[in-house]
Structures are given as C-alpha cells and as structure tokens.
Design an enzyme around this catalytic site. Sequence first.
Site, PDB file in Angstrom:
ATOM      1  N   TYR A  70       8.792  -0.838 -13.113  1.00 33.10           N
ATOM      2  CA  TYR A  70       8.504  -0.547 -11.700  1.00 33.10           C
ATOM      3  C   TYR A  70       7.494   0.595 -11.547  1.00 33.10           C
ATOM      4  O   TYR A  70       6.537   0.501 -10.770  1.00 33.10           O
ATOM      5  CB  TYR A  70       9.830  -0.222 -10.999  1.00 33.10           C
ATOM      6  CG  TYR A  70       9.671   0.307  -9.592  1.00 33.10           C
ATOM      7  CD1 TYR A  70       9.413  -0.558  -8.526  1.00 33.10           C
ATOM      8  CD2 TYR A  70       9.790   1.665  -9.319  1.00 33.10           C
ATOM      9  CE1 TYR A  70       9.273  -0.068  -7.234  1.00 33.10           C
ATOM     10  CE2 TYR A  70       9.653   2.159  -8.038  1.00 33.10           C
ATOM     11  CZ  TYR A  70       9.393   1.286  -6.999  1.00 33.10           C
ATOM     12  OH  TYR A  70       9.245   1.783  -5.727  1.00 33.10           O
TER      13      TYR A  70
ATOM     14  N   VAL B 220       2.637   4.800  -0.743  1.00 33.69           N
ATOM     15  CA  VAL B 220       2.504   6.256  -0.610  1.00 33.69           C
ATOM     16  C   VAL B 220       1.208   6.804  -1.208  1.00 33.69           C
ATOM     17  O   VAL B 220       0.906   7.985  -1.049  1.00 33.69           O
ATOM     18  CB  VAL B 220       3.704   7.058  -1.181  1.00 33.69           C
ATOM     19  CG1 VAL B 220       4.946   6.869  -0.360  1.00 33.69           C
ATOM     20  CG2 VAL B 220       3.930   6.765  -2.639  1.00 33.69           C
TER      21      VAL B 220
ATOM     22  N   LYS C 133       4.421  -4.205  -4.308  1.00 43.18           N
ATOM     23  CA  LYS C 133       5.673  -4.956  -4.092  1.00 43.18           C
ATOM     24  C   LYS C 133       5.421  -6.340  -3.490  1.00 43.18           C
ATOM     25  O   LYS C 133       6.209  -7.267  -3.677  1.00 43.18           O
ATOM     26  CB  LYS C 133       6.617  -4.151  -3.189  1.00 43.18           C
ATOM     27  CG  LYS C 133       7.059  -2.827  -3.818  1.00 43.18           C
ATOM     28  CD  LYS C 133       7.801  -1.960  -2.814  1.00 43.18           C
ATOM     29  CE  LYS C 133       8.195  -0.616  -3.436  1.00 43.18           C
ATOM     30  NZ  LYS C 133       8.803   0.310  -2.440  1.00 43.18           N
TER      31      LYS C 133
ATOM     32  N   TYR D 119       8.443   0.347   6.157  1.00 37.23           N
ATOM     33  CA  TYR D 119       9.729   1.073   6.120  1.00 37.23           C
ATOM     34  C   TYR D 119      10.287   1.258   7.529  1.00 37.23           C
ATOM     35  O   TYR D 119      10.209   0.343   8.335  1.00 37.23           O
ATOM     36  CB  TYR D 119       9.566   2.405   5.377  1.00 37.23           C
ATOM     37  CG  TYR D 119       8.968   2.226   4.014  1.00 37.23           C
ATOM     38  CD1 TYR D 119       9.580   1.408   3.079  1.00 37.23           C
ATOM     39  CD2 TYR D 119       7.775   2.830   3.662  1.00 37.23           C
ATOM     40  CE1 TYR D 119       9.037   1.225   1.828  1.00 37.23           C
ATOM     41  CE2 TYR D 119       7.224   2.644   2.403  1.00 37.23           C
ATOM     42  CZ  TYR D 119       7.857   1.847   1.496  1.00 37.23           C
ATOM     43  OH  TYR D 119       7.317   1.655   0.267  1.00 37.23           O
TER      44      TYR D 119
ATOM     45  N   SER E 196       3.416   1.090  -3.345  1.00 38.68           N
ATOM     46  CA  SER E 196       4.289   0.033  -2.824  1.00 38.68           C
ATOM     47  C   SER E 196       3.558  -1.218  -2.367  1.00 38.68           C
ATOM     48  O   SER E 196       4.215  -2.225  -2.102  1.00 38.68           O
ATOM     49  CB  SER E 196       5.131   0.566  -1.663  1.00 38.68           C
ATOM     50  OG  SER E 196       6.180   1.332  -2.186  1.00 38.68           O
TER      51      SER E 196
HETATM   52  N1  GLU Z   1       6.362   4.475  -6.522  1.00 36.17           N
HETATM   53  C1  GLU Z   1       6.780   4.899  -5.197  1.00 36.17           C
HETATM   54  C2  GLU Z   1       8.274   5.173  -5.221  1.00 36.17           C
HETATM   55  O1  GLU Z   1       8.973   4.393  -5.769  1.00 36.17           O
HETATM   56  C3  GLU Z   1       6.449   3.839  -4.203  1.00 36.17           C
HETATM   57  C4  GLU Z   1       6.836   4.190  -2.799  1.00 36.17           C
HETATM   58  C5  GLU Z   1       5.821   3.799  -1.776  1.00 36.17           C
HETATM   59  O2  GLU Z   1       4.663   3.542  -2.091  1.00 36.17           O
HETATM   60  O3  GLU Z   1       6.155   3.762  -0.579  1.00 36.17           O
HETATM   61  O4  GLU Z   1       8.751   6.146  -4.723  1.00 36.17           O
END
Ligand code: GLU
Length: 305
Positions: free
Chosen positions: A192, A258, A68, A240, A65
């Site tokens: 994605y 993650v 992003k 988050y 993430s």
């Molecule tokens: N590729 C992971 C997902 O979409 C990213 C989530 C993250 O890094 O928090 O679940």
Amino acid sequence: MTQALEDFLRRLDREIRAAGDWGEVADYIPELARIDPAQFGIAVALPGGGVLTAGQAGQRFSIQSVSKVFSLACVLGRIGEQIWTRVGREPSGRRFDSILLLEQEQGRPHNPFINAGALVTTDELVTGRAPKEALAEILGFLRAAAEDDDIHIDKAVARSETETGYRNVALANYLKSFGNLKNAPEITLGTYFHQCAIEMSCVQLARAGRVIAGLPGTPQMLTPLKARRISALMMMCGHYDGSGDFAFRVGLPGKSGVGGGILLIAPGRASIAIWSPGLNGYGNSRMGSYAAERLARETGWSVFA
Ligand code: GLU
C-alpha cells in the site's frame, strides 16, 4: 471550444498564483512535508487524444490516494464483485484514516477509498503473489491507460511513509483482528505505501483517467459498467468527509490524494488532473478543489446536466 478552454486554463493558472492562498502541505509523511505548497498544474485530456495544459502540468507529484482508483480497477478485474463482501460502497463521513469508524463498521470498511478500505483492496491484490507483482499490476494498468511507460514509484516517499505511517499500521492490524486481512499486516502495508508513492504528472494522470471517463480513441481497459461504478464511488467517496461539498460545488466524480492531486472525470467528455500540494482541512487539495469548481462552471460539465 478548445481555444477557449486553453485560454481559460491560462487565466485560472494566473489567478491562482496571484491569490497565493495555497493551504498547508501534508506533514504526517515527512517526505511530503518538504514540498513547496505554492505550486499548481492542470491537464485536460479530451476525446481524440488532445491534452490541454496550464501551469506545472508536467511536474511529477506523489499521487497518494488517487492510486486507490486504479488499485480498485485492478481488483475488479481480478475478482469482480466478490470484493464487496470485504468492503462497502457508502460514504464514510469521517476522516480518511479514522480508527473509530473501523470499530463501528466491525472491520468491513465503508468504501475502497478511505484508508482502511484501500488496505483491503490492496490486500486482495497481493494475495497469492509477491508485493512486487501486485505493484507491477497497478503500474502496468497506469502505464497502459496513459500510454506512457515512464511512470514509477518514488522510493523515498514510500520509505518515508513506511517509517512513520503508524495510523495505517493500526488500521491494518485492526482489520487483521476482524479477520478482514488475508496477508500479514506488514506485507499489505508495504504494498500500500509503495502504491501511494507512485509519482505522475498531471498530463500522465489525465491520460490514465481517460479509461474511466470512457473517452473515444483511448485504450479499452474497463467495461462501461465498471467505469460507471468507479465514477459513482469517486463521486460519493472520493474526497473523504469533504465528498458532499465537492459534489455540491463541482458536480463531477473526483478522487483526491494528500500529495495534492485530484483526478476529475467528466464522463465521455474529459479526464482532468489537477495538482496543488497545499491542502484544506479535509486533506484535499485547496487550490485543486477551487480549480475543479471553476473548470466545471466554465465548461458546464456535470453529471447532473
Ligand atoms: N498514503 C496516504 C495515507 O495512507 C494516502 C492518504 C491520502 O492520499 O489521502 O495516509
């Protein structure tokens, strides 16, 4: 300062390894579940081009993430403010992959850093062109920002998430049902998953983050206004439903993934990348969050100073 900071990073690395309190790796992406949680690296990029490191700062990891932040930067470059008609700018207070939230928000995700919001920004990047062109733009941005062409996608991680990312598939279909996905769900999802599977080392990520931190002597890829806005979103939404606690403890904008990475921004002062793959209950790096807190205290870096 530089020597003192270098000494501190070494001490922190030793302390974290001695404590051995690593957390659990993400197990919903099989390829990430195989990673040893007992790892730690940190890199601090400073004005003028210097990068201080400790631990496994050269080890590549799945940025997940953290990507992003950079897909948002690309979208802001492409369509600017228009993106805010499709995604909001509010902290979500919910899990990163909450389906309940998407129902409540009627298909307009709270922010670009929860999964549903990131799917919308990636959807925008892939509109009117092939997925590999959208991915080339994100990779190109990262390579130019880090001044390092050796940044790539880990195909095994992308495949692993493509095979098992059922929640993201649900979110994409749900967005489509609300009319907030321009492309076929599988096109946006494939892009994605590959974007999340970009692998970088702490040194590379810290160097890429310099364009957000606005460090003197780094490539001018974002206007100061865009960099400030991305930082504000990282502060409010970058961890988050743990974002408030992270802001309280650390006082700097940060974005977690993650894979255990955290990009931390001390505007005008430093861009920091931390990696430790064991996670806490919010899905954020456990030792990475601890290291961010210790670093902020040690240096006094804070956006509230
Ligand atoms: N590729 C992971 C997902 O979409 C990213 C989530 C993250 O890094 O928090 O679940």
